[in-house]
Design a protein around this motif. Structure first.
Motif, PDB file in Angstrom:
ATOM      1  N   LEU A   1      15.415 120.708 -31.819  1.00 15.64           N
ATOM      2  CA  LEU A   1      15.184 120.652 -30.378  1.00 15.64           C
ATOM      3  C   LEU A   1      16.329 119.864 -29.755  1.00 15.64           C
ATOM      4  CD1 LEU A   1      13.404 121.181 -27.905  1.00 15.64           C
ATOM      5  CD2 LEU A   1      12.117 119.113 -28.509  1.00 15.64           C
ATOM      6  N   GLN A   2      17.152 120.547 -28.949  1.00 18.33           N
ATOM      7  CA  GLN A   2      18.337 119.914 -28.393  1.00 18.33           C
ATOM      8  C   GLN A   2      18.100 119.274 -27.034  1.00 18.33           C
ATOM      9  OE1 GLN A   2      20.975 123.487 -28.994  1.00 18.33           O
ATOM     10  NE2 GLN A   2      22.245 121.888 -29.884  1.00 18.33           N
ATOM     11  N   GLU A   3      17.344 119.957 -26.160  1.00 19.24           N
ATOM     12  CA  GLU A   3      17.124 119.426 -24.816  1.00 19.24           C
ATOM     13  C   GLU A   3      15.813 119.958 -24.271  1.00 19.24           C
ATOM     14  OE1 GLU A   3      20.396 118.831 -21.773  1.00 19.24           O
ATOM     15  OE2 GLU A   3      19.309 120.514 -20.852  1.00 19.24           O
ATOM     16  N   VAL A   4      15.149 119.127 -23.466  1.00 20.02           N
ATOM     17  CA  VAL A   4      13.906 119.491 -22.791  1.00 20.02           C
ATOM     18  C   VAL A   4      14.111 119.285 -21.300  1.00 20.02           C
ATOM     19  CG1 VAL A   4      11.484 118.858 -22.468  1.00 20.02           C
ATOM     20  CG2 VAL A   4      12.482 118.829 -24.751  1.00 20.02           C
ATOM     21  N   ARG A   5      13.641 120.271 -20.508  1.00 17.97           N
ATOM     22  CA  ARG A   5      13.687 120.151 -19.049  1.00 17.97           C
ATOM     23  C   ARG A   5      12.283 120.409 -18.503  1.00 17.97           C
ATOM     24  NH1 ARG A   5      17.707 122.719 -21.024  1.00 17.97           N
ATOM     25  NH2 ARG A   5      16.920 124.808 -20.604  1.00 17.97           N
ATOM     26  N   VAL A   6      11.775 119.443 -17.721  1.00 18.21           N
ATOM     27  CA  VAL A   6      10.432 119.526 -17.156  1.00 18.21           C
ATOM     28  C   VAL A   6      10.549 119.410 -15.643  1.00 18.21           C
ATOM     29  CG1 VAL A   6       8.115 118.543 -17.162  1.00 18.21           C
ATOM     30  CG2 VAL A   6       9.538 118.379 -19.208  1.00 18.21           C
TER      31      VAL A   6
ATOM     32  N   VAL B   1      15.915 111.842 -17.460  1.00 17.78           N
ATOM     33  CA  VAL B   1      16.563 111.534 -16.178  1.00 17.78           C
ATOM     34  C   VAL B   1      16.397 112.744 -15.263  1.00 17.78           C
ATOM     35  CG1 VAL B   1      18.232 109.919 -17.178  1.00 17.78           C
ATOM     36  CG2 VAL B   1      18.822 112.319 -16.989  1.00 17.78           C
ATOM     37  N   ARG B   2      16.328 112.496 -13.973  1.00 12.88           N
ATOM     38  CA  ARG B   2      16.149 113.575 -12.999  1.00 12.88           C
ATOM     39  C   ARG B   2      17.506 114.215 -12.722  1.00 12.88           C
ATOM     40  NH1 ARG B   2      11.934 116.573 -11.367  1.00 12.88           N
ATOM     41  NH2 ARG B   2      11.964 116.993  -9.150  1.00 12.88           N
ATOM     42  N   ALA B   3      17.593 115.540 -12.860  1.00 18.01           N
ATOM     43  CA  ALA B   3      18.840 116.270 -12.616  1.00 18.01           C
ATOM     44  C   ALA B   3      18.506 117.707 -12.247  1.00 18.01           C
ATOM     45  CB  ALA B   3      19.744 116.231 -13.847  1.00 18.01           C
ATOM     46  N   GLY B   4      19.002 118.170 -11.114  1.00 16.13           N
ATOM     47  CA  GLY B   4      18.835 119.562 -10.730  1.00 16.13           C
ATOM     48  C   GLY B   4      17.401 120.019 -10.596  1.00 16.13           C
ATOM     49  N   GLY B   5      16.514 119.155 -10.128  1.00 16.96           N
ATOM     50  CA  GLY B   5      15.120 119.532  -9.948  1.00 16.96           C
ATOM     51  C   GLY B   5      14.265 119.417 -11.199  1.00 16.96           C
ATOM     52  N   PHE B   6      14.833 118.938 -12.290  1.00 16.61           N
ATOM     53  CA  PHE B   6      14.103 118.785 -13.550  1.00 16.61           C
ATOM     54  C   PHE B   6      14.291 117.374 -14.091  1.00 16.61           C
ATOM     55  CE2 PHE B   6      14.595 123.319 -13.339  1.00 16.61           C
ATOM     56  CZ  PHE B   6      13.516 123.855 -14.032  1.00 16.61           C
ATOM     57  N   TYR B   7      13.312 116.926 -14.873  1.00 15.38           N
ATOM     58  CA  TYR B   7      13.502 115.768 -15.727  1.00 15.38           C
ATOM     59  C   TYR B   7      14.137 116.310 -16.999  1.00 15.38           C
ATOM     60  CZ  TYR B   7      10.337 113.216 -12.670  1.00 15.38           C
ATOM     61  OH  TYR B   7       9.755 112.619 -11.588  1.00 15.38           O
ATOM     62  N   VAL B   8      15.262 115.743 -17.414  1.00 19.70           N
ATOM     63  CA  VAL B   8      16.012 116.240 -18.569  1.00 19.70           C
ATOM     64  C   VAL B   8      16.044 115.154 -19.645  1.00 19.70           C
ATOM     65  CG1 VAL B   8      18.240 117.136 -19.363  1.00 19.70           C
ATOM     66  CG2 VAL B   8      17.436 117.659 -17.044  1.00 19.70           C
TER      67      VAL B   8
ATOM     68  N   MET C   1       1.830 117.092 -18.833  1.00 22.76           N
ATOM     69  CA  MET C   1       3.241 117.533 -18.844  1.00 22.76           C
ATOM     70  C   MET C   1       4.161 116.395 -18.453  1.00 22.76           C
ATOM     71  SD  MET C   1       3.476 121.445 -17.534  1.00 22.76           S
ATOM     72  CE  MET C   1       5.230 121.466 -17.768  1.00 22.76           C
ATOM     73  N   GLU C   2       3.975 115.269 -19.049  1.00 25.47           N
ATOM     74  CA  GLU C   2       4.828 114.135 -18.730  1.00 25.47           C
ATOM     75  C   GLU C   2       6.223 114.364 -19.305  1.00 25.47           C
ATOM     76  OE1 GLU C   2       3.775 111.925 -16.617  1.00 25.47           O
ATOM     77  OE2 GLU C   2       1.821 112.906 -16.659  1.00 25.47           O
ATOM     78  N   PRO C   3       7.253 114.037 -18.536  1.00 25.96           N
ATOM     79  CA  PRO C   3       8.615 114.153 -19.070  1.00 25.96           C
ATOM     80  C   PRO C   3       8.767 113.260 -20.303  1.00 25.96           C
ATOM     81  CG  PRO C   3       8.656 113.782 -16.705  1.00 25.96           C
ATOM     82  CD  PRO C   3       7.239 113.578 -17.150  1.00 25.96           C
TER      83      PRO C   3
END
Length: 122
Positions: A46-51, A65-72, A58-60
């Motif tokens: 698993l390389q990256e998760v975006r929520v 960190v918040r980026a582009g409308g997602f928690y990354v 569904m907690e980040p």
């Protein structure tokens, strides 16, 4: 030979790619969740998760960190030998994205197959 991921639904086996994204929409929150995976000889990484949002389970992930409308986030998870994907029928299907194209998992394996296993191809 490089590792490749497969979806396994009963006797049906579908080869994906070495790098792919799983995406879905939470049934209650209606928030998008995306996971970038990479197939390696040691398992699925698993390389990256975006929520898109939080709430209703569904907690980040920690450190997001918040980026582009997602928690990354980039979770530190050991390589997985397999990932079981369940389908309740009460929500939209999983989406499998490779090479910039996303499709419902039902386009790849039987729409009523449950569970579906994601693993390294034999």
């Amino acid at each position: 030979m490089a590792a490749v991921a497969c979806l396994v639904a009963g006797a049906q086996v579908v080869r994906l790619a070495a790098v792919f994204t799983l995406a879905w929409t939470h049934s209650v929150q209606k928030s998008e969740w995306q996971e970038d995976w990479r197939a390696t000889p040691g398992g699925l990484v698993l390389q990256e998760v975006r929520v898109q949002g939080s709430g209703a389970g569904m907690e980040p992930p920690e450190g997001a960190v918040r980026a582009g409308g997602f928690y990354v986030a980039r979770p530190q998870l050991a390589p997985q030998l397999s990932v079981i994907l369940r389908r309740s029928g009460a929500t939209a299907d999983w989406r499998v994205c490779t090479q910039g194209r996303c499709r419902p998992m039902g386009d790849l394996v039987a729409a009523d197959a449950d569970p579906v296993e994601l693993k390294i191809c034999d």
